[in-house]
Design a protein around this motif. Structure first.
Motif, PDB file in Angstrom:
ATOM      1  N   ASP A  48       0.831  -1.220   0.000  1.00 16.25           N
ATOM      2  CA  ASP A  48       0.000   0.000   0.000  1.00 16.25           C
ATOM      3  C   ASP A  48       0.857   1.258   0.000  1.00 16.25           C
ATOM      4  OD1 ASP A  48      -2.449  -1.268  -0.094  1.00 16.25           O
ATOM      5  OD2 ASP A  48      -2.796  -1.169   2.074  1.00 16.25           O
ATOM      6  N   THR A  52      -1.052   4.003  -5.337  1.00 18.26           N
ATOM      7  CA  THR A  52      -1.998   3.434  -6.281  1.00 18.26           C
ATOM      8  C   THR A  52      -1.386   3.441  -7.671  1.00 18.26           C
ATOM      9  OG1 THR A  52      -3.826   4.259  -4.947  1.00 18.26           O
ATOM     10  CG2 THR A  52      -4.345   3.634  -7.201  1.00 18.26           C
ATOM     11  N   ALA A  57      -8.121   1.619  -8.629  1.00 15.57           N
ATOM     12  CA  ALA A  57      -8.901   2.446  -7.717  1.00 15.57           C
ATOM     13  C   ALA A  57      -8.336   2.437  -6.298  1.00 15.57           C
ATOM     14  CB  ALA A  57     -10.357   1.972  -7.692  1.00 15.57           C
ATOM     15  N   TYR A  58      -7.578   1.394  -5.957  1.00 15.13           N
ATOM     16  CA  TYR A  58      -7.070   1.229  -4.601  1.00 15.13           C
ATOM     17  C   TYR A  58      -5.578   0.888  -4.646  1.00 15.13           C
ATOM     18  CZ  TYR A  58     -12.054   0.728  -3.797  1.00 15.13           C
ATOM     19  OH  TYR A  58     -13.404   0.943  -3.774  1.00 15.13           O
ATOM     20  N   GLU A  62      -4.416  -3.151  -0.645  1.00 13.33           N
ATOM     21  CA  GLU A  62      -5.869  -3.078  -0.435  1.00 13.33           C
ATOM     22  C   GLU A  62      -6.611  -3.814  -1.544  1.00 13.33           C
ATOM     23  OE1 GLU A  62      -9.579  -2.384   1.193  1.00 13.33           O
ATOM     24  OE2 GLU A  62      -7.601  -2.321   2.113  1.00 13.33           O
ATOM     25  N   SER A  63      -6.114  -3.743  -2.755  1.00 15.43           N
ATOM     26  CA  SER A  63      -6.744  -4.465  -3.863  1.00 15.43           C
ATOM     27  C   SER A  63      -6.719  -5.966  -3.613  1.00 15.43           C
ATOM     28  CB  SER A  63      -6.032  -4.141  -5.182  1.00 15.43           C
ATOM     29  OG  SER A  63      -6.234  -2.794  -5.524  1.00 15.43           O
ATOM     30  N   ARG A  66      -9.231  -6.829  -0.940  1.00 12.91           N
ATOM     31  CA  ARG A  66     -10.575  -6.866  -1.530  1.00 12.91           C
ATOM     32  C   ARG A  66     -10.780  -8.147  -2.337  1.00 12.91           C
ATOM     33  NH1 ARG A  66     -13.563  -2.002  -2.187  1.00 12.91           N
ATOM     34  NH2 ARG A  66     -12.804  -0.437  -0.745  1.00 12.91           N
TER      35      ARG A  66
END
Length: 86
Positions: A48, A52, A57-58, A62-63, A66
């Motif tokens: 992170d 990005t 988008a993340y 974080e991607s 998700r």
């Protein structure tokens, strides 16, 4: 309780650690293997910190978190439907 948490609790009683699953997804996707002894959470946080990537988008970590959430929901759907994930 979030949908993810509910799915984890109902997934035949198996706890699936989010960050560990995220790292397991990241490894074949980007060839990333954290150094020995580095926790999955730390490795994802480090990803992170890179920011990005264009078109995303993340942040990267974080991607993958998700993606892990999506996988748990999918596993739950398959179990509920009485099928095995492919």
């Amino acid at each position: 309780m979030s949908v993810i948490d509910k799915a984890k609790r109902k997934l035949i009683g198996i706890n699936i650690p989010r960050d560990e699953l995220a790292i397991r997804i990241a490894q074949p996707c980007i060839g990333m293997h954290p150094p020995k002894g580095v926790a999955a959470s730390k490795a994802l946080d480090d990803m992170d910190a890179m920011g990005t990537m264009p078109g995303m988008a993340y942040p990267i970590g974080e991607s993958f978190r998700r993606a892990a959430d999506a996988a748990v929901i999918y596993f739950h759907e398959c179990i509920k439907a009485g099928t095995q994930p492919s």
